[in-house]
Design an enzyme around this catalytic site. Structure first.
Site, PDB file in Angstrom:
ATOM      1  N   GLU A 139       0.423   0.163   3.147  1.00 60.59           N
ATOM      2  CA  GLU A 139       0.255   0.860   1.762  1.00 60.59           C
ATOM      3  C   GLU A 139       1.750   0.939   1.922  1.00 60.59           C
ATOM      4  O   GLU A 139       2.605   1.643   0.667  1.00 60.59           O
ATOM      5  CB  GLU A 139      -0.293   1.910   1.510  1.00 60.59           C
ATOM      6  CG  GLU A 139      -1.704   0.456   0.772  1.00 60.59           C
ATOM      7  CD  GLU A 139      -2.688   1.733   0.086  1.00 60.59           C
ATOM      8  OE1 GLU A 139      -3.551   1.798  -0.695  1.00 60.59           O
ATOM      9  OE2 GLU A 139      -2.506   3.084   0.450  1.00 60.59           O
ATOM     10  N   THR A 219     -13.486  -4.259  12.563  1.00 60.94           N
ATOM     11  CA  THR A 219     -14.776  -3.629  11.146  1.00 60.94           C
ATOM     12  C   THR A 219     -15.097  -4.353  10.438  1.00 60.94           C
ATOM     13  O   THR A 219     -14.828  -5.829   9.617  1.00 60.94           O
ATOM     14  CB  THR A 219     -13.701  -2.800  10.267  1.00 60.94           C
ATOM     15  OG1 THR A 219     -12.694  -2.840   9.513  1.00 60.94           O
ATOM     16  CG2 THR A 219     -13.253  -1.179  11.022  1.00 60.94           C
ATOM     17  N   GLY A 224     -21.272  -3.126  11.774  1.00 60.03           N
ATOM     18  CA  GLY A 224     -20.931  -2.262  11.985  1.00 60.03           C
ATOM     19  C   GLY A 224     -19.691  -2.707  12.804  1.00 60.03           C
ATOM     20  O   GLY A 224     -18.613  -3.401  11.571  1.00 60.03           O
ATOM     21  N   ASP A 245     -20.018   5.422  -2.468  1.00 62.59           N
ATOM     22  CA  ASP A 245     -18.928   5.065  -3.168  1.00 62.59           C
ATOM     23  C   ASP A 245     -18.294   4.611  -1.776  1.00 62.59           C
ATOM     24  O   ASP A 245     -18.106   5.641  -0.747  1.00 62.59           O
ATOM     25  CB  ASP A 245     -18.109   5.930  -4.248  1.00 62.59           C
ATOM     26  CG  ASP A 245     -16.991   5.927  -4.453  1.00 62.59           C
ATOM     27  OD1 ASP A 245     -16.346   5.054  -3.334  1.00 62.59           O
ATOM     28  OD2 ASP A 245     -15.794   6.654  -4.713  1.00 62.59           O
ATOM     29  N   THR A 247     -14.824   3.886  -1.057  1.00 65.20           N
ATOM     30  CA  THR A 247     -13.718   3.951  -1.084  1.00 65.20           C
ATOM     31  C   THR A 247     -13.294   4.911  -0.479  1.00 65.20           C
ATOM     32  O   THR A 247     -13.819   6.203  -0.142  1.00 65.20           O
ATOM     33  CB  THR A 247     -12.889   4.561  -2.798  1.00 65.20           C
ATOM     34  OG1 THR A 247     -13.354   3.796  -3.380  1.00 65.20           O
ATOM     35  CG2 THR A 247     -11.794   4.920  -2.758  1.00 65.20           C
ATOM     36  N   ASP A 251     -10.990   4.093   5.914  1.00 66.84           N
ATOM     37  CA  ASP A 251      -9.865   5.151   6.104  1.00 66.84           C
ATOM     38  C   ASP A 251     -10.657   6.481   6.834  1.00 66.84           C
ATOM     39  O   ASP A 251     -10.126   6.794   8.199  1.00 66.84           O
ATOM     40  CB  ASP A 251      -8.948   5.576   5.285  1.00 66.84           C
ATOM     41  CG  ASP A 251      -8.487   4.459   4.180  1.00 66.84           C
ATOM     42  OD1 ASP A 251      -7.792   3.713   4.855  1.00 66.84           O
ATOM     43  OD2 ASP A 251      -8.539   4.813   3.145  1.00 66.84           O
ATOM     44  N   SER A 281     -18.705   9.609   4.678  1.00 69.41           N
ATOM     45  CA  SER A 281     -18.467   9.253   3.577  1.00 69.41           C
ATOM     46  C   SER A 281     -18.287   8.922   2.205  1.00 69.41           C
ATOM     47  O   SER A 281     -18.112   8.561   1.681  1.00 69.41           O
ATOM     48  CB  SER A 281     -16.487   8.576   3.909  1.00 69.41           C
ATOM     49  OG  SER A 281     -16.258   7.245   4.454  1.00 69.41           O
ATOM     50  N   GLY A 286     -15.976   9.344  -3.757  1.00 65.81           N
ATOM     51  CA  GLY A 286     -14.271   9.315  -3.498  1.00 65.81           C
ATOM     52  C   GLY A 286     -13.723   9.390  -2.364  1.00 65.81           C
ATOM     53  O   GLY A 286     -14.614   8.807  -1.577  1.00 65.81           O
TER      54      GLY A 286
HETATM   55  O1  RIB Z   1      -8.693   2.922   1.123  1.00 66.53           O
HETATM   56  C1  RIB Z   1      -8.684   3.484  -0.152  1.00 66.53           C
HETATM   57  C2  RIB Z   1      -7.263   3.592  -0.828  1.00 66.53           C
HETATM   58  O2  RIB Z   1      -7.106   2.972  -1.360  1.00 66.53           O
HETATM   59  C3  RIB Z   1      -7.528   4.749  -2.354  1.00 66.53           C
HETATM   60  O3  RIB Z   1      -8.187   6.050  -1.983  1.00 66.53           O
HETATM   61  C4  RIB Z   1      -6.781   3.803  -2.960  1.00 66.53           C
HETATM   62  O4  RIB Z   1      -5.576   4.906  -2.936  1.00 66.53           O
HETATM   63  C5  RIB Z   1      -5.318   3.167  -2.493  1.00 66.53           C
HETATM   64  O5  RIB Z   1      -4.743   3.362  -1.338  1.00 66.53           O
END
Ligand code: RIB
Length: 303
Positions: A139, A219, A224, A245, A247, A251, A281, A286
């Site tokens: 990113e 991943t 798995g 969620d 999201t 990470d 998570s 969030g």
């Molecule tokens: O991987 C999830 C993330 O992707 C979010 O927190 C968002 O900010 C994007 O960068």
């Protein structure tokens, strides 16, 4: 404990729950709105720190209220923030919708994240040389990722790249990557081959190994993760949980994996720990708001 350095993005996530994802041109009435810290780089740094890692974070923030809040938050989490940079561009923002199946759609306004320059990386070179593990995503500008990988690799650090979101990479970078963590879609894009199951992922991974990548974890969401390190390919199962969620799940996985590797655990042990952290998570809303503590991860694993 080995030192982990995360170089990557910082965003403020603006999330709306929705019963269904809108199609282009459609308006849907959604549910609750939340604003919380995000960005793949920040998410991975916070995940690793919360799970007990010695973690520093390099990112670029705007000189705005989002940037101020983000910096305060990173300090409160216990991240090393000496390498946080400032830009005249606005801080990164991500607009996220999450549906009832826990799936998300994300659009990022990168702002300051895309303002990380070669001069910034050169100014961060002492930190890049001093770390044991460098963890990055895509990113931020690819030239910055390449330059950082080269510096850390030449200094003997373990370079870990989670290539999300997909961006074309220069051939040079692959020989600097000790551990590559793509998902199936990213692996398919990097290899030019279809990926849908373990045999096809193994075939696609060979393309990356031929370019110089050291080890790989693919991943595969609820299927798995696939470990490819020169021994027999093996799958680490995902834990079954009630997801609300997803999201930041990937990470959390990357941050947790680096903590376990920093503690000297094997790739298999690290992948199991990462799967547990990532499963936890997705049970909460969030990205960083949902990331587990070390205690939560260990009690989930039954330690
Ligand atoms: O991987 C999830 C993330 O992707 C979010 O927190 C968002 O900010 C994007 O960068």
């Amino acid at each position: 404990m080995k030192k982990i350095l995360v170089l990557g993005s910082s965003n403020t996530d603006m999330t709306v729950k929705t019963p269904v994802m809108p199609v282009p041109g459609e308006t849907v009435l959604g549910g609750d709105f939340t604003m919380s810290p995000g960005g793949k780089g920040a998410n991975q740094a916070v995940a690793a720190r919360r799970l007990g890692g010695d973690v520093s974070f390099i990112c670029k923030l705007g000189r705005d209220v989002f940037g101020e809040n983000a910096l305060k938050h990173y300090r409160a989490e216990g991240l090393g923030t000496d390498g946080v940079l400032r830009s005249d561009l606005p801080s990164g923002v991500a607009l996220i919708t999450v549906d009832n199946a826990a799936e998300n759609c994300i659009v990022v306004a990168s702002g300051a994240n895309l303002d990380i320059t070669p001069a910034d990386i050169a100014a961060s070179s002492d930190a890049l040389r001093a770390c044991d593990i460098l963890l990055m995503q895509l990113e931020i500008p690819v030239p910055a990722v390449l330059q950082a990988a080269r510096i850390a690799h030449e200094a003997g650090a373990t370079v870990v790249l989670n290539p999300a979101p997909y961006a074309a990479l220069p051939e040079e970078i692959f020989s600097y990557i000790d551990l590559f963590i793509p998902n199936e879609t990213e692996l398919s894009a990097f290899s030019g081959l279809p990926v849908g199951d373990v045999p096809s992922a193994v075939r696609a991974a060979e393309v990356l190994f031929a370019k110089g990548v050291g080890k790989m974890i693919v991943t595969m969401g609820s299927k798995g993760s696939l470990l490819l390190d020169g021994g027999a390919p093996r799958t680490v199962s995902a834990f079954r949980v009630d997801a609300v969620d997803t999201t930041g799940a990937g990470d959390t996985y990357c941050g947790a994996l680096c903590v376990a590797l920093a503690e000297g655990r094997t790739l298999d042990e690290a992948a199991r720990f990462a799967s547990a952290a990532s499963a936890l998570s997705v049970t909460r809303m969030g990205a960083q708001t949902a990331m587990p503590t070390r205690q939560e991860a260990e009690s989930f694993l039954g330690k």
